[in-house]
Design an enzyme around this catalytic site. Structure first.
Site, mmCIF file in Angstrom:
data_model
loop_
_atom_site.group_PDB
_atom_site.id
_atom_site.type_symbol
_atom_site.label_atom_id
_atom_site.label_comp_id
_atom_site.label_asym_id
_atom_site.label_seq_id
_atom_site.Cartn_x
_atom_site.Cartn_y
_atom_site.Cartn_z
ATOM 1 N N LEU A 355 0.824 -1.212 0.000
ATOM 2 C CA LEU A 355 0.000 0.000 0.000
ATOM 3 C C LEU A 355 0.854 1.257 0.000
ATOM 4 O O LEU A 355 0.458 2.290 -0.504
ATOM 5 C CB LEU A 355 -0.904 0.027 1.234
ATOM 6 N N GLY A 356 2.017 1.164 0.620
ATOM 7 C CA GLY A 356 2.864 2.354 0.671
ATOM 8 C C GLY A 356 4.157 2.096 1.419
ATOM 9 O O GLY A 356 4.357 1.032 1.998
ATOM 10 N N PHE A 360 9.714 4.221 8.149
ATOM 11 C CA PHE A 360 9.739 3.135 9.115
ATOM 12 C C PHE A 360 9.692 1.758 8.470
ATOM 13 O O PHE A 360 9.945 0.763 9.094
ATOM 14 C CB PHE A 360 8.520 3.269 10.025
ATOM 15 N N GLY A 361 9.286 1.687 7.201
ATOM 16 C CA GLY A 361 9.117 0.392 6.552
ATOM 17 C C GLY A 361 7.998 0.446 5.533
ATOM 18 O O GLY A 361 7.722 1.495 4.955
ATOM 19 N N ARG A 362 7.357 -0.699 5.335
ATOM 20 C CA ARG A 362 6.323 -0.752 4.303
ATOM 21 C C ARG A 362 4.967 -1.111 4.892
ATOM 22 O O ARG A 362 4.890 -1.768 5.923
ATOM 23 C CB ARG A 362 6.683 -1.838 3.285
ATOM 24 N N LYS A 378 1.640 -3.063 8.888
ATOM 25 C CA LYS A 378 2.807 -2.206 8.791
ATOM 26 C C LYS A 378 4.002 -3.047 9.184
ATOM 27 O O LYS A 378 4.038 -3.638 10.248
ATOM 28 C CB LYS A 378 2.623 -1.024 9.728
ATOM 29 N N ASP A 474 1.410 14.145 15.489
ATOM 30 C CA ASP A 474 1.647 14.201 14.048
ATOM 31 C C ASP A 474 0.334 14.245 13.271
ATOM 32 O O ASP A 474 0.073 13.414 12.410
ATOM 33 C CB ASP A 474 2.520 13.019 13.617
#
Ligand SMILES: *[C@@H]1O[C@H](CO)[C@@H](O)[C@H](O)[C@H]1NC(C)=O
Ligand SMILES: *[C@@H]1O[C@H](CO)[C@@H](O)[C@H](O)[C@H]1NC(C)=O
Ligand SMILES: *[C@@H]1O[C@H](CO)[C@@H](O)[C@H](O)[C@H]1NC(C)=O
Length: 662
Positions: A355-356, A360-362, A378, A474
């Site tokens: 998805l993106g 931090f990772g994918r 995640k 955030d």
């Protein structure tokens, strides 16, 4: 119904039965009844459970894990298949937290199996993490630790669990006295506490009542709720028992007496159980020697020495490893997913499901194999080591946070050095796509307003409505996700700390994103509710204007903050002119209100920003936005740092910020 030979002392017990009807122990044959009045009943113990003389101890012994004690013979709640389900009633007296021996808590349990895995230490109370394949359970939990590692937050609640550790209903431990006033009972007090559990199978009514010992059963139950236990109780054999767990080396969970009856009222416990002198009797336990199995006598001295050294090395290594494991698990009262399930869910983390990507990772889309639920997974990359500890603490808190405008964290999985987080899947992706990506349809005004209200409501919950104050840190359009009905949901909370610095150029050293960072946050580096409100203000304006928080200034070729631009527009004419040119049809009054509110929220002085409760009132029309002049939004140069700092620290004082600075 129960074999006569169930206990070698049965004749003795029968004798006692006759001698003193109340002072009996064990299952009364054929009556679906069990009475244990403080001397060994025929219970099946496992894990760390053991008998200390005739006291049932669920977790004693060195090394913290879990223990169970089940009545060896199953109870039957249904005479014939399809027939009526019987009601039941049970009462027991227990002691937790005697002396310094703190545990995590215990539970009364009815289960379709008496073989529970011994892998649920700590906050799981020895209960199954989730529905064991095909097995069902029902538990009343007496939980005393929210999370042992986050400042040892003591918890003190009674909850009803059906097939899952997420309580159907829970309540601070206590009772309603004669006058109907609530009085707290401290579960982990080392004092005797009596509990009553009554289930009416016709009305599906379940009552849980609690009282310190000795006392009458209070009139009003602590918890009274409807639960349908028919499927559990009709499965066939049902085992009744207790479960408890601890993390600490020493813990105490004792059951002093227990009585249960199917289809009737449980016999009252013998006076000796409730008038038992806990302190005196348990005092002896501190001298209790736990059985030692090692016997190295008879082996030459040199061999003994070698064995001891090897053992010491092994133990040290094991301890270090256990400590590492603990750091991960203690903090996180969340259900864990197996790595295998997540691999299956994402088709082996295939690119098709991606998805993106972030610092931090994918993030992958996944379909959970058992429930076919759609989730977002995640995958935190192993290099992202920093803040792991804080991160686990956050997961533990966020796992308890539930709100329709927050993206729900469902659980996590730890596999080797990797950390995977499982969230609700948000079908419509993130809001920034709708604002800036020309290929997606433009959101109309009603949709935008609903998203703003939704995010406000989610943030209000984090700030004011949950047990602790959570600072998001955030808030921005790309962290707002849209569900099936295009409701805005705040996601990614606290994960800012997980971003690797330098990877995401927009992320600053003070966690957050440029354009959304309040001036005092940039200056003092301290996140508060007011800095979240600032970011929310910027976000609000962004949604109305369809512009990024920092954009090119028209004239100078430099950069201009969106809020300043809107203020300029307002000063130069009408504030409504700032609205997204893509928006054709909108309510002028609403747009004006939301823009002004956005400006007020992003006021340069923290104490001039409204709290989220007020923001909600303004948005819902419950309060009128004060009249203010655009020029009043910028603090004049005379504003001295001293008062500013004071305002900030008082608001920080009310902020139990779990997401405190690095
Ligand atoms: C539960 O408590 C309510 C309120 O006191 C009472 O009316 C009801 O009979 C109780 N039900 C059971 C199953 O004990
Ligand atoms: C209770 O559960 C049983 C078994 O799952 C079901 O047959 C019954 O209809 C349920 N009763 C109610 C009132 O939901
Ligand atoms: C405590 O232990 C002593 C000996 O170890 C025993 O004689 C005494 O009866 C015990 N007291 C109680 C209350 O169990």
């Amino acid at each position: 119904m129960f074999p006569v030979s169930w206990h070698p002392y049965l004749p003795v017990l029968f004798f006692l039965c006759l001698a003193d009807h109340l002072h009996t122990s064990g299952v009364i044959a054929g009556t679906n009844e069990l009475v244990y009045n403080g001397f060994s009943a025929d219970l099946k113990l496992d894990g760390k459970a053991l008998w200390i003389d005739d006291l049932l101890s669920l977790t004693n012994g060195p090394g913290g894990t879990s223990g169970h004690a089940f009545c060896r013979y199953p109870l039957s709640f249904q005479d014939n298949p399809g027939g009526a389900i019987s009601s039941f009633s049970t009462t027991f007296v227990f002691v937790m937290g005697f002396k310094q021996y703190k545990g995590n808590g215990m539970a009364f349990i009815l289960s379709s199996t008496s073989d529970l895995p011994d892998d649920s230490p700590g906050e799981y109370l020895g209960l199954p993490h989730s529905n064991l394949d095909g097995h069902a359970f029902f538990a009343i939990e007496f939980d005393t630790v929210l999370n042992p590692e986050i400042g040892d937050i003591d918890d003190n609640h009674v909850g009803i669990d059906v097939n899952s550790l997420a309580s159907v209903e829970s309540q601070t431990a206590g009772f309603y006295n004669f006058y109907g006033e609530f009085q707290t009972v401290v579960l982990r007090s080392g004092e005797r506490i009596q509990a009553w559990v009554d289930y009416d199978s016709k009305l599906y009514q379940l009552n849980v009542t609690l009282a310190p010992c000795p006392s009458f059963k209070p009139q009003l139950p602590l918890l009274s709720t409807t639960v349908n236990l028919s499927s559990l109780l009709s499965l066939g054999p049902v085992y009744a028992g207790f479960s408890a767990s601890s993390r600490k080396v020493s813990s105490s969970h004792y059951v002093l007496g227990w009585s249960l009856k199917v289809d009737g009222v449980a016999q009252p416990l013998h006076n000796s159980v409730s008038s038992f002198d806990t302190a005196y009797e348990l005092q002896n336990l501190s001298n209790f020697e736990f059985p030692r199995k090692m016997n190295i006598l008879g082996v030459p001295l040199i061999v003994q020495a070698v064995i001891l050294i090897v053992l010491a090395v092994l133990i040290c290594r094991q301890l270090r490893k256990a400590k590492e494991d603990d750091e991960w698990e203690i903090k996180c009262g969340m259900p864990s997913f197996t790595y295998k399930d997540l691999v299956t869910a994402t088709e082996g983390f295939s690119n098709k499901m991606l998805l993106g990507k972030g610092g931090f990772g994918r993030v992958y889309k996944g379909v959970l194999p058992t429930t076919t639920q759609h989730v977002a997974i995640k995958r935190v990359s192993p290099e992202s080591k920093q803040g792991k500890k804080e991160f686990m603490a956050e997961i533990a808190i966020l796992g308890h946070v539930r709100h329709r405008n927050l993206v729900q964290l469902l659980g996590y999985c730890r596999y080797k050095q990797e950390l995977l987080l499982v969230y609700d899947y948000m079908a419509n992706g993130s809001l920034d796509r709708y604002l800036y990506d020309k290929t997606t349809p433009t959101l109309d005004w009603a949709q935008r307003l609903r998203i703003i209200k939704g995010v406000a409501s989610g943030l209000y919950y984090l700030h004011e409505d949950w047990e602790q104050v959570i600072i998001h840190r955030d808030i921005k359009a790309s962290n707002v996700l849209l569900d099936d009905d295009m409701n805005g949901r705040l996601g990614d909370f606290g994960l800012a700390r997980l971003h690797d610095h330098g990877v995401d150029a927009h992320t600053t050293l003070v966690a957050g994103t440029w354009g959304y960072i309040a001036p005092e946050l940039a200056r003092l580096g301290k996140a508060t509710k007011a800095t979240d409100v600032f970011a929310f203000g910027v976000f609000t304006i962004e949604v109305v204007c369809g512009r990024k928080p920092i954009g090119p200034a028209n004239t100078s070729g430099g950069l201009l903050a969106l809020a300043d631009w809107v203020r300029g527009t307002w000063q130069g004419g009408s504030i409504v002119d700032a609205v997204d040119p893509e928006l054709k049809d909108y309510d002028r009054a609403e747009v004006e209100l939301v823009l002004k509110l956005g400006l007020l929220c992003s006021h340069s002085l923290p104490r001039s920003r409204p709290c989220m409760r007020l923001v909600m009132l303004y948005l819902e029309g419950g309060a009128r936005l004060p009249n203010f002049h655009p020029a009043s939004l910028v603090a004049d140069g005379h504003e001295d740092e001293e008062t500013d700092h004071k305002a900030l620290s008082t608001s920080a004082a009310t902020t139990v910020t779990i997401l405190s600075g690095r």
